[in-house]
Design a protein around this motif. Sequence first.
Motif, PDB file in Angstrom:
ATOM      1  N   PHE A  17       0.754  -2.458  -1.833  1.00  0.00           N
ATOM      2  CA  PHE A  17      -0.331  -2.485  -0.849  1.00  0.00           C
ATOM      3  C   PHE A  17       0.209  -2.616   0.564  1.00  0.00           C
ATOM      4  O   PHE A  17      -0.262  -1.968   1.487  1.00  0.00           O
ATOM      5  CB  PHE A  17      -1.295  -3.639  -1.137  1.00  0.00           C
ATOM      6  N   SER A  18       1.231  -3.463   0.746  1.00  0.00           N
ATOM      7  CA  SER A  18       1.744  -3.736   2.081  1.00  0.00           C
ATOM      8  C   SER A  18       2.267  -2.483   2.750  1.00  0.00           C
ATOM      9  O   SER A  18       2.138  -2.296   3.960  1.00  0.00           O
ATOM     10  CB  SER A  18       2.861  -4.790   2.018  1.00  0.00           C
ATOM     11  N   PHE A  19       2.854  -1.591   1.968  1.00  0.00           N
ATOM     12  CA  PHE A  19       3.505  -0.440   2.571  1.00  0.00           C
ATOM     13  C   PHE A  19       2.721   0.858   2.421  1.00  0.00           C
ATOM     14  O   PHE A  19       2.985   1.821   3.130  1.00  0.00           O
ATOM     15  CB  PHE A  19       4.913  -0.267   1.992  1.00  0.00           C
ATOM     16  N   THR A  20       1.751   0.895   1.544  1.00  0.00           N
ATOM     17  CA  THR A  20       1.022   2.144   1.340  1.00  0.00           C
ATOM     18  C   THR A  20      -0.466   2.008   1.611  1.00  0.00           C
ATOM     19  O   THR A  20      -1.174   3.010   1.655  1.00  0.00           O
ATOM     20  CB  THR A  20       1.201   2.639  -0.111  1.00  0.00           C
ATOM     21  N   GLY A  21      -0.977   0.808   1.804  1.00  0.00           N
ATOM     22  CA  GLY A  21      -2.404   0.619   1.957  1.00  0.00           C
ATOM     23  C   GLY A  21      -3.059   0.413   0.601  1.00  0.00           C
ATOM     24  O   GLY A  21      -2.396   0.268  -0.416  1.00  0.00           O
ATOM     25  N   ASN A  22      -4.376   0.439   0.568  1.00  0.00           N
ATOM     26  CA  ASN A  22      -5.119   0.121  -0.650  1.00  0.00           C
ATOM     27  C   ASN A  22      -5.429   1.385  -1.423  1.00  0.00           C
ATOM     28  O   ASN A  22      -6.291   2.179  -1.039  1.00  0.00           O
ATOM     29  CB  ASN A  22      -6.412  -0.602  -0.272  1.00  0.00           C
ATOM     30  N   GLN A 188       0.415 -10.418   5.539  1.00  0.00           N
ATOM     31  CA  GLN A 188       0.494 -10.248   4.092  1.00  0.00           C
ATOM     32  C   GLN A 188      -0.696 -10.934   3.421  1.00  0.00           C
ATOM     33  O   GLN A 188      -1.281 -10.408   2.463  1.00  0.00           O
ATOM     34  CB  GLN A 188       1.812 -10.815   3.578  1.00  0.00           C
ATOM     35  N   ALA A 191      -3.788  -8.838   3.987  1.00  0.00           N
ATOM     36  CA  ALA A 191      -3.744  -7.645   3.145  1.00  0.00           C
ATOM     37  C   ALA A 191      -4.137  -7.968   1.713  1.00  0.00           C
ATOM     38  O   ALA A 191      -4.922  -7.245   1.078  1.00  0.00           O
ATOM     39  CB  ALA A 191      -2.349  -7.027   3.186  1.00  0.00           C
ATOM     40  N   ALA A 196      -7.441  -5.814   0.601  1.00  0.00           N
ATOM     41  CA  ALA A 196      -7.453  -5.182  -0.729  1.00  0.00           C
ATOM     42  C   ALA A 196      -8.764  -5.411  -1.466  1.00  0.00           C
ATOM     43  O   ALA A 196      -9.367  -4.457  -1.983  1.00  0.00           O
ATOM     44  CB  ALA A 196      -6.262  -5.665  -1.552  1.00  0.00           C
ATOM     45  N   SER A 204      -2.505  -1.901   6.325  1.00  0.00           N
ATOM     46  CA  SER A 204      -1.421  -2.439   5.519  1.00  0.00           C
ATOM     47  C   SER A 204      -0.822  -3.614   6.273  1.00  0.00           C
ATOM     48  O   SER A 204      -1.077  -3.791   7.479  1.00  0.00           O
ATOM     49  CB  SER A 204      -0.339  -1.384   5.244  1.00  0.00           C
ATOM     50  N   ARG A 206       1.894  -3.986   7.452  1.00  0.00           N
ATOM     51  CA  ARG A 206       2.729  -3.551   8.579  1.00  0.00           C
ATOM     52  C   ARG A 206       1.916  -3.333   9.848  1.00  0.00           C
ATOM     53  O   ARG A 206       2.496  -3.070  10.903  1.00  0.00           O
ATOM     54  CB  ARG A 206       3.460  -2.264   8.213  1.00  0.00           C
ATOM     55  N   ASP A 207       0.591  -3.432   9.762  1.00  0.00           N
ATOM     56  CA  ASP A 207      -0.269  -3.234  10.921  1.00  0.00           C
ATOM     57  C   ASP A 207      -0.474  -4.510  11.735  1.00  0.00           C
ATOM     58  O   ASP A 207      -1.368  -4.565  12.590  1.00  0.00           O
ATOM     59  CB  ASP A 207      -1.621  -2.667  10.486  1.00  0.00           C
TER      60      ASP A 207
END
Length: 338
Positions: A17-22, A188, A191, A196, A204, A206-207
């Motif tokens: 999830f953190s790197f690709t989104g939901n 995190q 997210a 999620a 994500s 990273r935003d």
Amino acid sequence: MQVFAFRFLVLVAWLVFSFTGNASAQPWQSTDPASSGWSVDGLKEAQDYAVTLKPTAVMVAQDGKVIASWGDLSRKVNVASVRKSLLSALYGIAVSEGRISLASTLADLGIDDKPPALTAAEKQATVRDLLMARSGIYHPAAYETGDMRRNRPERGSHAPGTFWWYNNWDFNALGTIYRQQTGEDIFQSFAQRIAAPIGMEDFSARDGRYIAERQSEHPAYPFNLSARDAARFGQLFLDGGRWNGRQIVPASWVKESTTAYSATDRGSMGYGYLWWTLNPEVFGPGAALASGYGGQAIAIVPSKRLVVVQIVDPAQNAKGVRTSNFVNLLQQIAAAAP
């Protein structure tokens, strides 16, 4: 061994999830405003007014469905001080789980700052004082505007809990306290615990990023959000913290955080726990606003079952949009709503 395997799977899911989104995000559904009882002319007037403000995107949702939208709903923008309302939601979860106590003082938590360090009196401020922007601590802070620096009260001029002032020191220290008491990174945590479960499409971990400045040890924590993800957060609060039958944020916290505890310097707007409150005589009870510099806004209007979001990319509109202009837009939209 089974516990280890479970934790490993949770870690993998979080990393994805953190790197690709939901991956399980569901797009918003739309409905026709005319068939839903809206004033089409009133909505058109609101849109014409919005165009003059030059936002990047505006989204209007009622009963969880999109009534109207203008601009790029998927464009992610630094939503500035909206970050504070996002953190407030995480506090509601942490408080309900007993990981943070609103009554804890800064002395209890070991919170201080760079010289000139906090005094013994300042360290008597509680977590609740900080959430209400009533700490009485006027130490320089990261991510302050020029007005904040110029208008900051003198150190020791107000005892904790006695005076409201929109204070980045309070908001940034709350970020430090959250990380310290929960052991979780803010982005995190958002997210995993909020984005999620409510199906945000673009966010994500990273935003988000931390911004530290030399005068304080407590960094700011700005978020990038799209309009359609910001609207999901607004819908979560409009629905009392529930999403698809699951309680994400305690309903009691939603009510408490959007209750006015202080009059402010913004006319009829009050302040709750990192949320602004809107004039109930105009918008009805429970109306609240997450507001950020330059025109970032997530508004909930329970009396009309409305969520209205505006984001403004400074690269497209360097002057931004004043909060008062957004409130005028919100009033026009609410007037057009059934």
